[in-house]
Design a protein around this motif. Sequence first.
Motif, short mmCIF file in Angstrom:
data_model
loop_
_atom_site.label_atom_id
_atom_site.label_comp_id
_atom_site.label_asym_id
_atom_site.label_seq_id
_atom_site.Cartn_x
_atom_site.Cartn_y
_atom_site.Cartn_z
N THR A 18 -5.66 -9.02 28.38
CA THR A 18 -5.71 -10.40 27.77
C THR A 18 -6.70 -11.18 28.08
O THR A 18 -6.94 -12.04 27.23
CB THR A 18 -4.37 -11.07 28.34
N ASP A 19 -7.50 -10.97 29.25
CA ASP A 19 -8.69 -11.68 29.53
C ASP A 19 -9.76 -11.44 28.46
O ASP A 19 -10.91 -12.20 28.41
CB ASP A 19 -9.14 -11.36 30.89
N ARG A 20 -9.76 -10.38 27.68
CA ARG A 20 -10.63 -10.09 26.64
C ARG A 20 -10.26 -10.10 25.11
O ARG A 20 -10.99 -9.95 24.34
CB ARG A 20 -11.43 -8.63 26.98
N VAL A 21 -8.97 -10.70 24.91
CA VAL A 21 -8.51 -10.52 23.51
C VAL A 21 -8.66 -11.91 23.15
O VAL A 21 -8.29 -12.68 23.70
CB VAL A 21 -7.00 -10.28 23.84
N VAL A 22 -8.92 -11.85 21.99
CA VAL A 22 -8.86 -13.27 21.04
C VAL A 22 -7.98 -12.97 19.88
O VAL A 22 -8.11 -12.21 18.85
CB VAL A 22 -10.34 -13.77 20.46
N TRP A 23 -6.80 -13.89 20.06
CA TRP A 23 -6.03 -13.72 18.73
C TRP A 23 -6.47 -14.59 17.53
O TRP A 23 -6.43 -15.98 17.88
CB TRP A 23 -4.48 -13.86 19.08
N THR A 24 -7.07 -14.24 16.44
CA THR A 24 -7.63 -15.33 15.68
C THR A 24 -6.56 -15.88 14.78
O THR A 24 -6.98 -16.61 14.07
CB THR A 24 -8.72 -14.30 14.83
N GLY A 25 -5.51 -15.10 14.58
CA GLY A 25 -4.73 -15.64 13.28
C GLY A 25 -4.91 -14.62 12.15
O GLY A 25 -5.96 -14.01 12.26
N GLY A 26 -4.01 -14.55 11.22
CA GLY A 26 -4.24 -13.84 10.19
C GLY A 26 -5.48 -13.95 9.20
O GLY A 26 -5.73 -14.99 9.11
N ILE A 27 -6.23 -12.90 9.10
CA ILE A 27 -7.52 -13.22 8.38
C ILE A 27 -7.59 -12.87 6.87
O ILE A 27 -7.22 -11.70 6.57
CB ILE A 27 -8.92 -12.34 8.90
N SER A 28 -7.66 -13.81 6.22
CA SER A 28 -7.45 -13.94 4.78
C SER A 28 -8.68 -14.20 3.97
O SER A 28 -9.27 -15.43 4.33
CB SER A 28 -6.27 -14.65 4.11
N ARG A 29 -9.08 -13.42 3.23
CA ARG A 29 -10.26 -13.75 2.12
C ARG A 29 -9.99 -15.22 1.19
O ARG A 29 -10.91 -15.74 0.71
CB ARG A 29 -10.81 -12.60 1.27
N TYR A 30 -8.60 -15.27 1.18
CA TYR A 30 -8.20 -16.71 0.30
C TYR A 30 -8.00 -17.87 1.02
O TYR A 30 -7.65 -19.04 0.43
CB TYR A 30 -6.86 -16.09 -0.38
N ASP A 31 -8.27 -17.85 2.55
CA ASP A 31 -8.07 -19.12 3.16
C ASP A 31 -9.02 -20.21 2.63
O ASP A 31 -10.16 -20.27 2.54
CB ASP A 31 -8.63 -18.82 4.60
N GLY A 32 -8.23 -21.33 2.34
CA GLY A 32 -8.92 -22.51 1.67
C GLY A 32 -8.88 -22.48 0.25
O GLY A 32 -9.18 -23.49 -0.51
N ARG A 33 -8.42 -21.29 -0.66
CA ARG A 33 -8.48 -21.32 -1.86
C ARG A 33 -7.19 -22.16 -2.43
O ARG A 33 -6.25 -21.91 -1.97
CB ARG A 33 -8.64 -20.12 -2.53
N GLY A 34 -7.56 -22.80 -3.35
CA GLY A 34 -6.21 -23.40 -4.01
C GLY A 34 -5.39 -22.65 -4.87
O GLY A 34 -5.64 -21.66 -5.16
N ALA A 35 -3.93 -23.01 -4.73
CA ALA A 35 -3.11 -22.24 -5.58
C ALA A 35 -3.01 -22.60 -7.11
O ALA A 35 -3.48 -23.52 -7.27
CB ALA A 35 -1.67 -22.50 -5.06
N THR A 36 -2.58 -21.56 -7.79
CA THR A 36 -2.39 -21.82 -9.31
C THR A 36 -1.19 -22.40 -9.40
O THR A 36 -0.13 -22.28 -8.62
CB THR A 36 -2.55 -20.50 -9.88
N THR A 37 -0.93 -22.82 -10.73
CA THR A 37 0.47 -23.56 -11.14
C THR A 37 1.54 -22.28 -11.19
O THR A 37 1.47 -21.31 -11.73
CB THR A 37 0.27 -24.17 -12.68
N PRO A 38 2.47 -22.58 -10.54
CA PRO A 38 3.63 -21.63 -10.84
C PRO A 38 4.09 -21.31 -11.76
O PRO A 38 4.19 -22.18 -12.88
CB PRO A 38 4.64 -22.03 -9.62
N ASP A 39 4.75 -19.86 -12.31
CA ASP A 39 5.27 -19.74 -13.59
C ASP A 39 6.36 -20.48 -13.59
O ASP A 39 7.28 -20.33 -12.77
CB ASP A 39 5.38 -18.18 -13.51
N ALA A 40 6.69 -20.57 -15.00
CA ALA A 40 8.24 -21.05 -15.22
C ALA A 40 9.22 -20.12 -15.10
O ALA A 40 8.98 -18.92 -15.33
CB ALA A 40 8.13 -21.87 -16.19
#
Length: 333
Positions: A166-188
Amino acid sequence: MVIGWYVHHHGFGHVARFLAVHPHLRGPVRAFSSLPRPAALADDVEWVVLPDDADAVEREDGSRFDPRHADPTVRGALHWAPHDHPGHRARLARIAAGAADLRAMVVDVSAEVVAFARLLGLRTIAVTQPGERTDAAHALAYDLADRILAPWAHGAVPAGALAARTDRVVWTGGISRYDGRGATTPDAGRTVLFLGRVLDDDVRRDAERLLAAAGWRTHAVGHDADSRIDDPWPLVTSHTVVVSAAGQNSIADLAAAGARAVVVAQDRPFDEQRHTACALHRWGLARVAPEGVDAAGILALVEAAASDEPDWSRWQVVGAAQRAAEAVEAMLP
């Protein structure tokens, strides 16, 4: 001086992770992979295509050489290092040739490339994945790595192989190419997206029929070559429920979207997706399908997931790619 990055060629997840992280790296990057250069890759990133090392080859005398019969695991010490395979030898030679001006090497993922990079004297960062990775080859890679990146939230997925390191492990959190991208309008209305080949075709089609009879509209992408799309984000964010595999990139993308999800763990080495699916169930982030789920089971899970309000912030996707880049750059001389 350049940062090297080895991109494993199975599936699309490893290259997606690289594409998410490399824009946050401040120095030049040289990637090594058997995959062709991604169309979305920035022009200033060098992409070194490596020879294949797993295919059978025909010798000059006409005989056929199958690397599976050439002690590829070195009696269990490694995952893949067959005797006498020209592609395997050329692969490592090409990495060595491109390593002279590297400052560090990120390896996503290969125990052999971790060992090779460290033998070359490079500062070596190993990307790990969930699962029961307690075998000798993984232990060697973790012992040799100067830093280990775990792309999920700390505490989410138990990883016994990392406990002593654990002294050498970095837990980054889930890496997504969409981080920060806005969502589209949900379908009805009530809509379901089947994302990727998460079910056998006959089970998926039966599930679509049952869902339609229950008032759901369905959409399926990525289950074959013809249905694959480059950017599923608008679909992921606009459907009421997403039915997805439990790979690290798929889950990070669901988290980025805040999606209501049904997760069907796929059969992968070291039970990677089953371990992840158990974490999602434990944290209440997704409905998890049992082994061998049928169409009626999918309908029931979708109906249940439709009223969920998962707290995907626990998966720590926001800023994860930046944290990964910072962990890499912290190792640079």
